[in-house]
Scaffold this motif. Sequence first.
Motif, mmCIF file in Angstrom:
data_model
loop_
_atom_site.group_PDB
_atom_site.id
_atom_site.type_symbol
_atom_site.label_atom_id
_atom_site.label_comp_id
_atom_site.label_asym_id
_atom_site.label_seq_id
_atom_site.Cartn_x
_atom_site.Cartn_y
_atom_site.Cartn_z
ATOM 1 N N ARG A 1 -6.712 57.240 -33.902
ATOM 2 C CA ARG A 1 -8.157 57.493 -33.827
ATOM 3 C C ARG A 1 -8.844 56.674 -34.909
ATOM 4 N NH1 ARG A 1 -9.852 62.127 -31.095
ATOM 5 N NH2 ARG A 1 -11.583 62.225 -32.537
ATOM 6 N N TYR A 2 -10.056 56.184 -34.599
ATOM 7 C CA TYR A 2 -10.756 55.326 -35.548
ATOM 8 C C TYR A 2 -12.236 55.246 -35.207
ATOM 9 C CZ TYR A 2 -9.967 52.039 -31.706
ATOM 10 O OH TYR A 2 -9.918 51.446 -30.478
ATOM 11 N N ASP A 3 -12.991 54.679 -36.128
ATOM 12 C CA ASP A 3 -14.409 54.390 -35.902
ATOM 13 C C ASP A 3 -14.520 52.938 -35.461
ATOM 14 O OD1 ASP A 3 -15.296 56.926 -36.723
ATOM 15 O OD2 ASP A 3 -15.200 56.318 -38.823
ATOM 16 N N ALA A 4 -14.956 52.716 -34.232
ATOM 17 C CA ALA A 4 -15.045 51.358 -33.700
ATOM 18 C C ALA A 4 -16.221 50.594 -34.296
ATOM 19 C CB ALA A 4 -15.156 51.392 -32.179
ATOM 20 N N PHE A 5 -17.239 51.311 -34.693
ATOM 21 C CA PHE A 5 -18.442 50.686 -35.238
ATOM 22 C C PHE A 5 -18.727 51.274 -36.609
ATOM 23 C CE2 PHE A 5 -18.808 50.914 -30.600
ATOM 24 C CZ PHE A 5 -18.793 49.569 -30.307
ATOM 25 N N GLY A 6 -19.173 50.448 -37.525
ATOM 26 C CA GLY A 6 -19.396 50.873 -38.902
ATOM 27 C C GLY A 6 -20.480 51.916 -39.067
ATOM 28 N N ASP A 7 -21.450 51.947 -38.161
ATOM 29 C CA ASP A 7 -22.556 52.894 -38.317
ATOM 30 C C ASP A 7 -22.289 54.255 -37.679
ATOM 31 O OD1 ASP A 7 -22.593 51.921 -35.738
ATOM 32 O OD2 ASP A 7 -24.777 51.892 -35.594
ATOM 33 N N MET A 8 -21.084 54.459 -37.171
ATOM 34 C CA MET A 8 -20.741 55.734 -36.543
ATOM 35 C C MET A 8 -19.512 56.316 -37.213
ATOM 36 S SD MET A 8 -21.342 55.108 -32.514
ATOM 37 C CE MET A 8 -20.814 56.757 -32.195
ATOM 38 N N GLY A 9 -19.469 57.616 -37.322
ATOM 39 C CA GLY A 9 -18.319 58.294 -37.908
ATOM 40 C C GLY A 9 -17.681 59.229 -36.907
ATOM 41 N N GLY A 10 -16.712 59.984 -37.378
ATOM 42 C CA GLY A 10 -16.091 61.005 -36.551
ATOM 43 C C GLY A 10 -14.814 60.578 -35.855
ATOM 44 N N HIS A 11 -14.412 59.341 -36.004
ATOM 45 C CA HIS A 11 -13.190 58.847 -35.345
ATOM 46 C C HIS A 11 -13.183 59.199 -33.860
ATOM 47 C CE1 HIS A 11 -11.463 57.532 -39.072
ATOM 48 N NE2 HIS A 11 -11.605 58.725 -39.605
ATOM 49 N N LEU A 12 -14.260 58.842 -33.154
ATOM 50 C CA LEU A 12 -14.375 59.170 -31.736
ATOM 51 C C LEU A 12 -13.683 58.156 -30.833
ATOM 52 C CD1 LEU A 12 -18.089 60.356 -31.698
ATOM 53 C CD2 LEU A 12 -16.022 61.755 -31.758
ATOM 54 N N SER A 13 -13.393 56.965 -31.337
ATOM 55 C CA SER A 13 -12.659 55.976 -30.553
ATOM 56 C C SER A 13 -11.172 56.181 -30.784
ATOM 57 C CB SER A 13 -13.055 54.557 -30.982
ATOM 58 O OG SER A 13 -14.434 54.345 -30.748
ATOM 59 N N TRP A 14 -10.360 55.794 -29.790
ATOM 60 C CA TRP A 14 -8.913 55.996 -29.928
ATOM 61 C C TRP A 14 -8.140 55.026 -29.061
ATOM 62 C CZ3 TRP A 14 -6.977 57.124 -25.197
ATOM 63 C CH2 TRP A 14 -7.829 57.748 -24.273
ATOM 64 N N SER A 15 -6.888 54.801 -29.465
ATOM 65 C CA SER A 15 -5.923 54.038 -28.666
ATOM 66 C C SER A 15 -4.668 54.881 -28.546
ATOM 67 C CB SER A 15 -5.590 52.704 -29.345
ATOM 68 O OG SER A 15 -6.712 51.859 -29.353
ATOM 69 N N MET A 16 -4.110 54.943 -27.335
ATOM 70 C CA MET A 16 -2.932 55.763 -27.077
ATOM 71 C C MET A 16 -1.884 54.919 -26.351
ATOM 72 S SD MET A 16 -2.520 59.346 -24.964
ATOM 73 C CE MET A 16 -3.514 58.787 -23.605
ATOM 74 N N ALA A 17 -0.668 54.924 -26.890
ATOM 75 C CA ALA A 17 0.449 54.220 -26.257
ATOM 76 C C ALA A 17 1.358 55.235 -25.579
ATOM 77 C CB ALA A 17 1.228 53.417 -27.299
ATOM 78 N N LEU A 18 1.713 54.986 -24.316
ATOM 79 C CA LEU A 18 2.655 55.798 -23.536
ATOM 80 C C LEU A 18 3.759 54.860 -23.078
ATOM 81 C CD1 LEU A 18 -0.033 57.533 -21.352
ATOM 82 C CD2 LEU A 18 1.472 58.736 -22.900
ATOM 83 N N LEU A 19 4.952 54.986 -23.697
ATOM 84 C CA LEU A 19 6.013 54.012 -23.454
ATOM 85 C C LEU A 19 7.359 54.690 -23.216
ATOM 86 C CD1 LEU A 19 4.954 51.710 -26.403
ATOM 87 C CD2 LEU A 19 4.424 51.358 -24.000
#
Length: 144
Positions: free
Chosen positions: A78-96
């Motif tokens: 989870r991470y913040d994709a844009f500097g002006d937004m917080g909350g770690h609303l963006s994410w990347s998930m690997a299913l392998l």
Amino acid sequence: MNISVLLTVLVLLLLVTSVVAIALAVVALKRSQPGHARRASAMKGAASLPTDVDGLRAEVQALRVEVAEALRHLAVVRYDAFGDMGGHLSWSMALLDDGGNGVVLTSIHGRSEARTYAKNVAAWSCDQALSPEEEEAIKFAKAS
């Protein structure tokens, strides 16, 4: 409720539904393969299991082969994709699976929209360019 919040919630619900649908499709595909019928008949009772050591070893090896293709390696970053937004609303998930084959899903959350991406992964790498977060998700999944 703000319309952008409502849309975000709807997009997230759609994404979760999509992930569940993918998981169910993978399970259905695995069950339709010939190895499932043999495993199902072996689980009907202990009497159908081999009693000798070599037979048990063969059974364990067959189960290892079957499990190797299961999507067992999962990681979410989870991470913040844009500097002006917080909350770690963006994410990347690997299913392998054990061979590093599967998919990496990414959802980028912005103020007015959310975008979702899926990239195929083969042998722990991808033909498409990966973001640092996607690479991290694959690395964490490999370690799991």
